[in-house]
Design an enzyme around this catalytic site. Structure first.
Site, PDB file in Angstrom:
ATOM      1  N   HIS A   1      11.633  -3.529  -7.300  1.00  0.00           N
ATOM      2  CA  HIS A   1      10.407  -2.995  -7.907  1.00  0.00           C
ATOM      3  C   HIS A   1      10.586  -1.741  -8.763  1.00  0.00           C
ATOM      4  O   HIS A   1       9.604  -1.163  -9.243  1.00  0.00           O
ATOM      5  CB  HIS A   1       9.321  -2.747  -6.863  1.00  0.00           C
ATOM      6  CG  HIS A   1       9.093  -3.891  -5.926  1.00  0.00           C
ATOM      7  ND1 HIS A   1       9.309  -5.195  -6.274  1.00  0.00           N
ATOM      8  CD2 HIS A   1       8.686  -3.917  -4.631  1.00  0.00           C
ATOM      9  CE1 HIS A   1       9.035  -5.979  -5.235  1.00  0.00           C
ATOM     10  NE2 HIS A   1       8.665  -5.235  -4.230  1.00  0.00           N
TER      11      HIS A   1
ATOM     12  N   CYS B   1       2.859  -2.043   8.794  1.00  0.00           N
ATOM     13  CA  CYS B   1       4.210  -1.695   8.322  1.00  0.00           C
ATOM     14  C   CYS B   1       4.297  -0.179   8.197  1.00  0.00           C
ATOM     15  O   CYS B   1       3.349   0.471   7.763  1.00  0.00           O
ATOM     16  CB  CYS B   1       4.493  -2.353   6.975  1.00  0.00           C
ATOM     17  SG  CYS B   1       6.178  -2.023   6.402  1.00  0.00           S
TER      18      CYS B   1
ATOM     19  N   CYS C   1       0.589 -10.689   1.762  1.00  0.00           N
ATOM     20  CA  CYS C   1       1.227  -9.503   2.294  1.00  0.00           C
ATOM     21  C   CYS C   1       0.206  -8.514   2.834  1.00  0.00           C
ATOM     22  O   CYS C   1      -0.050  -7.470   2.265  1.00  0.00           O
ATOM     23  CB  CYS C   1       2.106  -8.868   1.229  1.00  0.00           C
ATOM     24  SG  CYS C   1       3.375  -7.853   1.959  1.00  0.00           S
TER      25      CYS C   1
ATOM     26  N   CYS D   1       1.217  -1.787  -1.524  1.00  0.00           N
ATOM     27  CA  CYS D   1       1.170  -2.897  -0.568  1.00  0.00           C
ATOM     28  C   CYS D   1       0.060  -2.741   0.469  1.00  0.00           C
ATOM     29  O   CYS D   1      -0.145  -1.648   1.017  1.00  0.00           O
ATOM     30  CB  CYS D   1       2.532  -2.987   0.122  1.00  0.00           C
ATOM     31  SG  CYS D   1       2.594  -4.233   1.407  1.00  0.00           S
TER      32      CYS D   1
ATOM     33  N   GLU E   1       8.306  -4.958   7.805  1.00  0.00           N
ATOM     34  CA  GLU E   1       9.671  -4.859   7.279  1.00  0.00           C
ATOM     35  C   GLU E   1      10.592  -5.553   8.297  1.00  0.00           C
ATOM     36  O   GLU E   1      10.842  -5.017   9.383  1.00  0.00           O
ATOM     37  CB  GLU E   1      10.041  -3.380   7.099  1.00  0.00           C
ATOM     38  CG  GLU E   1      11.493  -3.098   6.813  1.00  0.00           C
ATOM     39  CD  GLU E   1      12.136  -3.984   5.752  1.00  0.00           C
ATOM     40  OE1 GLU E   1      11.640  -4.057   4.629  1.00  0.00           O
ATOM     41  OE2 GLU E   1      13.164  -4.630   6.078  1.00  0.00           O
TER      42      GLU E   1
ATOM     43  N   GLU F   1      -0.420 -12.616   9.704  1.00  0.00           N
ATOM     44  CA  GLU F   1      -0.598 -13.703   8.744  1.00  0.00           C
ATOM     45  C   GLU F   1       0.646 -14.559   8.589  1.00  0.00           C
ATOM     46  O   GLU F   1       1.754 -14.053   8.720  1.00  0.00           O
ATOM     47  CB  GLU F   1      -0.873 -13.095   7.359  1.00  0.00           C
ATOM     48  CG  GLU F   1      -2.146 -12.334   7.270  1.00  0.00           C
ATOM     49  CD  GLU F   1      -2.239 -11.554   5.968  1.00  0.00           C
ATOM     50  OE1 GLU F   1      -1.583 -11.927   4.980  1.00  0.00           O
ATOM     51  OE2 GLU F   1      -2.996 -10.590   5.945  1.00  0.00           O
TER      52      GLU F   1
ATOM     53  N   CYS G   1       4.895   1.385   1.219  1.00  0.00           N
ATOM     54  CA  CYS G   1       5.030   1.204  -0.235  1.00  0.00           C
ATOM     55  C   CYS G   1       3.630   1.351  -0.836  1.00  0.00           C
ATOM     56  O   CYS G   1       2.666   0.810  -0.293  1.00  0.00           O
ATOM     57  CB  CYS G   1       5.633  -0.154  -0.551  1.00  0.00           C
ATOM     58  SG  CYS G   1       7.236  -0.374   0.220  1.00  0.00           S
TER      59      CYS G   1
ATOM     60  N   SER H   1      13.432 -10.962   3.315  1.00  0.00           N
ATOM     61  CA  SER H   1      13.122 -10.006   2.249  1.00  0.00           C
ATOM     62  C   SER H   1      13.063  -8.610   2.854  1.00  0.00           C
ATOM     63  O   SER H   1      12.417  -8.401   3.880  1.00  0.00           O
ATOM     64  CB  SER H   1      11.777 -10.377   1.622  1.00  0.00           C
ATOM     65  OG  SER H   1      11.375  -9.389   0.703  1.00  0.00           O
TER      66      SER H   1
END
Ligand code: SAH
Ligand code: SF4
Length: 391
Positions: free
Chosen positions: A253, A119, A370, A126, A197, A91, A123, A228
């Site tokens: 977070h 990823c 995301c 996510c 990541e 994306e 997390c 990020s």
């Protein structure tokens, strides 16, 4: 496997053409075709000799991203889902800085790009990590996200210019607008906040950013690029030593190890002490303000007892805090807190003299990118394919 032409730097191309006994100006011609005209095939490079084009085609691929789906309307956030040559989906999200409320075009655009398919960091909140990690993106696949969005935009512009042209011809004697050819860059800000990541795909990311930064390539300033990361401390230190100085955003977070480790497994590997010390090093070397991203998730990290430790970290790093209301993900139990809770958290933080903003969405919800669009599409495709596969 063939190398892709958009993974080569100027120096590499110069060396190659020298080796092939081609005059140096052919390098500039090729670069113009790739990054200014965003050519989608060798045959379009009309001012280059056929033999050279054939030779390039024999040695290099020219990967183009295929648009599978686009969501969002003109002049607001637009999400693109791309298919890579191996069938993987990634994306990108285009965010105009000034939505054209009164019809004028928006001049600054930020693109949020992906760096991996899936990823590995898992997390808990996510969508990108839900189906695990599939592969790293190659440098040219990161670069191509910028070019493919610009190509799409160019086509949209041409379409509207031609429809204006038709209506002008039908209605009046005014001179018709002249359709533009290759436009200058549409995208002048990059955020590396899509799927994956970025610092776990360090070399390909750096190569892509070098190409996107170069005047002969994307021509986007390094200080207009924000990376990020979920907090890979050693790579943050490595990044600090790079000649190109990018902006850095840390997905925090959680302001204590206890809270952070509950939702981000990476915190067990690089706990806050280590992460913060790497950030301090980055700041010393880079001299730029860091951003701490803090998603507010109901009952997880939105209690006021997180405010004091968060403020302490922010002050220590001279960082600004970006509060982001959680974007709910299908299949995950986490929820966005009420607006009153979000605003209370912001107020408590500002009272402690921390520069903080609460992201209100209104089309700026890049987080929704995301991994969610890809996840939905992958699962829908899977549902369609599964019965066929079983016959
Ligand atoms: N892997 C990197 C970059 C991609 S994620 C990182 O973690 O920083 C980009 C940002 O979106 C991160 O801050 C991430 O925590 C956040 N994010 C992920 N899922 C989200 C969700 N459902 N709602 C809001 N933000 C989310
Ligand atoms: Fe990966 Fe970032 Fe999502 Fe964590 S937040 S799973 S690191 S993409």
């Amino acid at each position: 496997m063939m190398r892709d032409i958009k993974s080569l730097t100027l120096e590499e191309l110069k060396a190659l053409f020298k080796d092939w006994k081609e005059p140096p100006y052919r390098v500039s011609q090729l670069l113009e075709w790739l990054y200014l005209h965003r050519a989608t095939g060798w045959s379009l490079m009309r001012n280059m000799p056929g033999l050279l084009r054939d030779r390039l085609a024999q040695h290099f691929s020219l990967k183009i991203l295929e648009l599978v789906l686009k969501q969002g309307s003109e002049d607001t956030t637009q999400k693109f889902l791309w298919r890579l040559p191996d069938g993987s989906l990634v994306e990108s999200v285009l965010i105009p800085a000034n939505p054209a409320l009164y019809g004028e075009a928006s001049d600054r655009h930020t693109l949020c790009v992906s760096t991996q398919v899936g990823c590995a960091y898992g997390c808990k909140f996510c969508a990108s990590g839900l189906d695990g990690w599939k592969r790293n993106l190659a440098a040219e696949e990161i670069v191509e996200q910028v070019l493919a969005v610009e190509r799409w935009h160019e086509r949209e512009n041409l379409k509207s210019q031609f429809s204006n042209l038709k209506s002008t011809r039908a209605g009046s004697r005014e001179a018709p607008p002249v359709p533009r050819s290759a436009s200058p860059r549409l995208i002048n800000n990059l955020v590396i906040m899509g799927m994956g990541e970025p610092l776990a795909n360090y070399d390909q990311l750096l190569k892509a950013l070098q190409i996107l930064n170069a005047p002969w390539g994307g021509n986007i300033g390094a200080r207009k690029m924000t990376i990020s990361t979920s907090g890979l401390a050693p790579q943050i230190r490595k990044l600090a030593d790079e000649p190109l100085q990018f902006r850095l955003a840390i997905s925090l977070h959680g302001a204590t190890d206890e809270v952070r480790s509950r939702i981000m497994p990476v915190n067990r590997k690089y706990p806050l002490r280590e992460l913060i010390s790497a950030c301090e090093y980055y700041r010393e070397k880079n001299g730029r303000m860091l951003t701490l991203e803090y998603i507010l998730i109901s009952g997880v990290n939105d209690a006021l007892d997180q405010v004091e430790p968060l403020a302490r970290l922010a002050r220590r790093l001279n960082a600004k805090v970006n509060l982001i209301p959680y974007n709910e993900v299908e299949g995950l139990p986490w929820q966005r807190p009420s607006e009153a809770v979000q605003e209370g958290f912001l107020r408590a933080l500002t009272r402690l003299k921390v520069a903080a903003t609460l992201r209100c969405e209104k089309g700026h919800d890049i987080d929704a990118a995301c991994g969610q669009l890809r996840l939905k599409t992958e699962r829908a495709l899977h549902r369609v394919e599964a019965p066929t596969a079983r016959g």
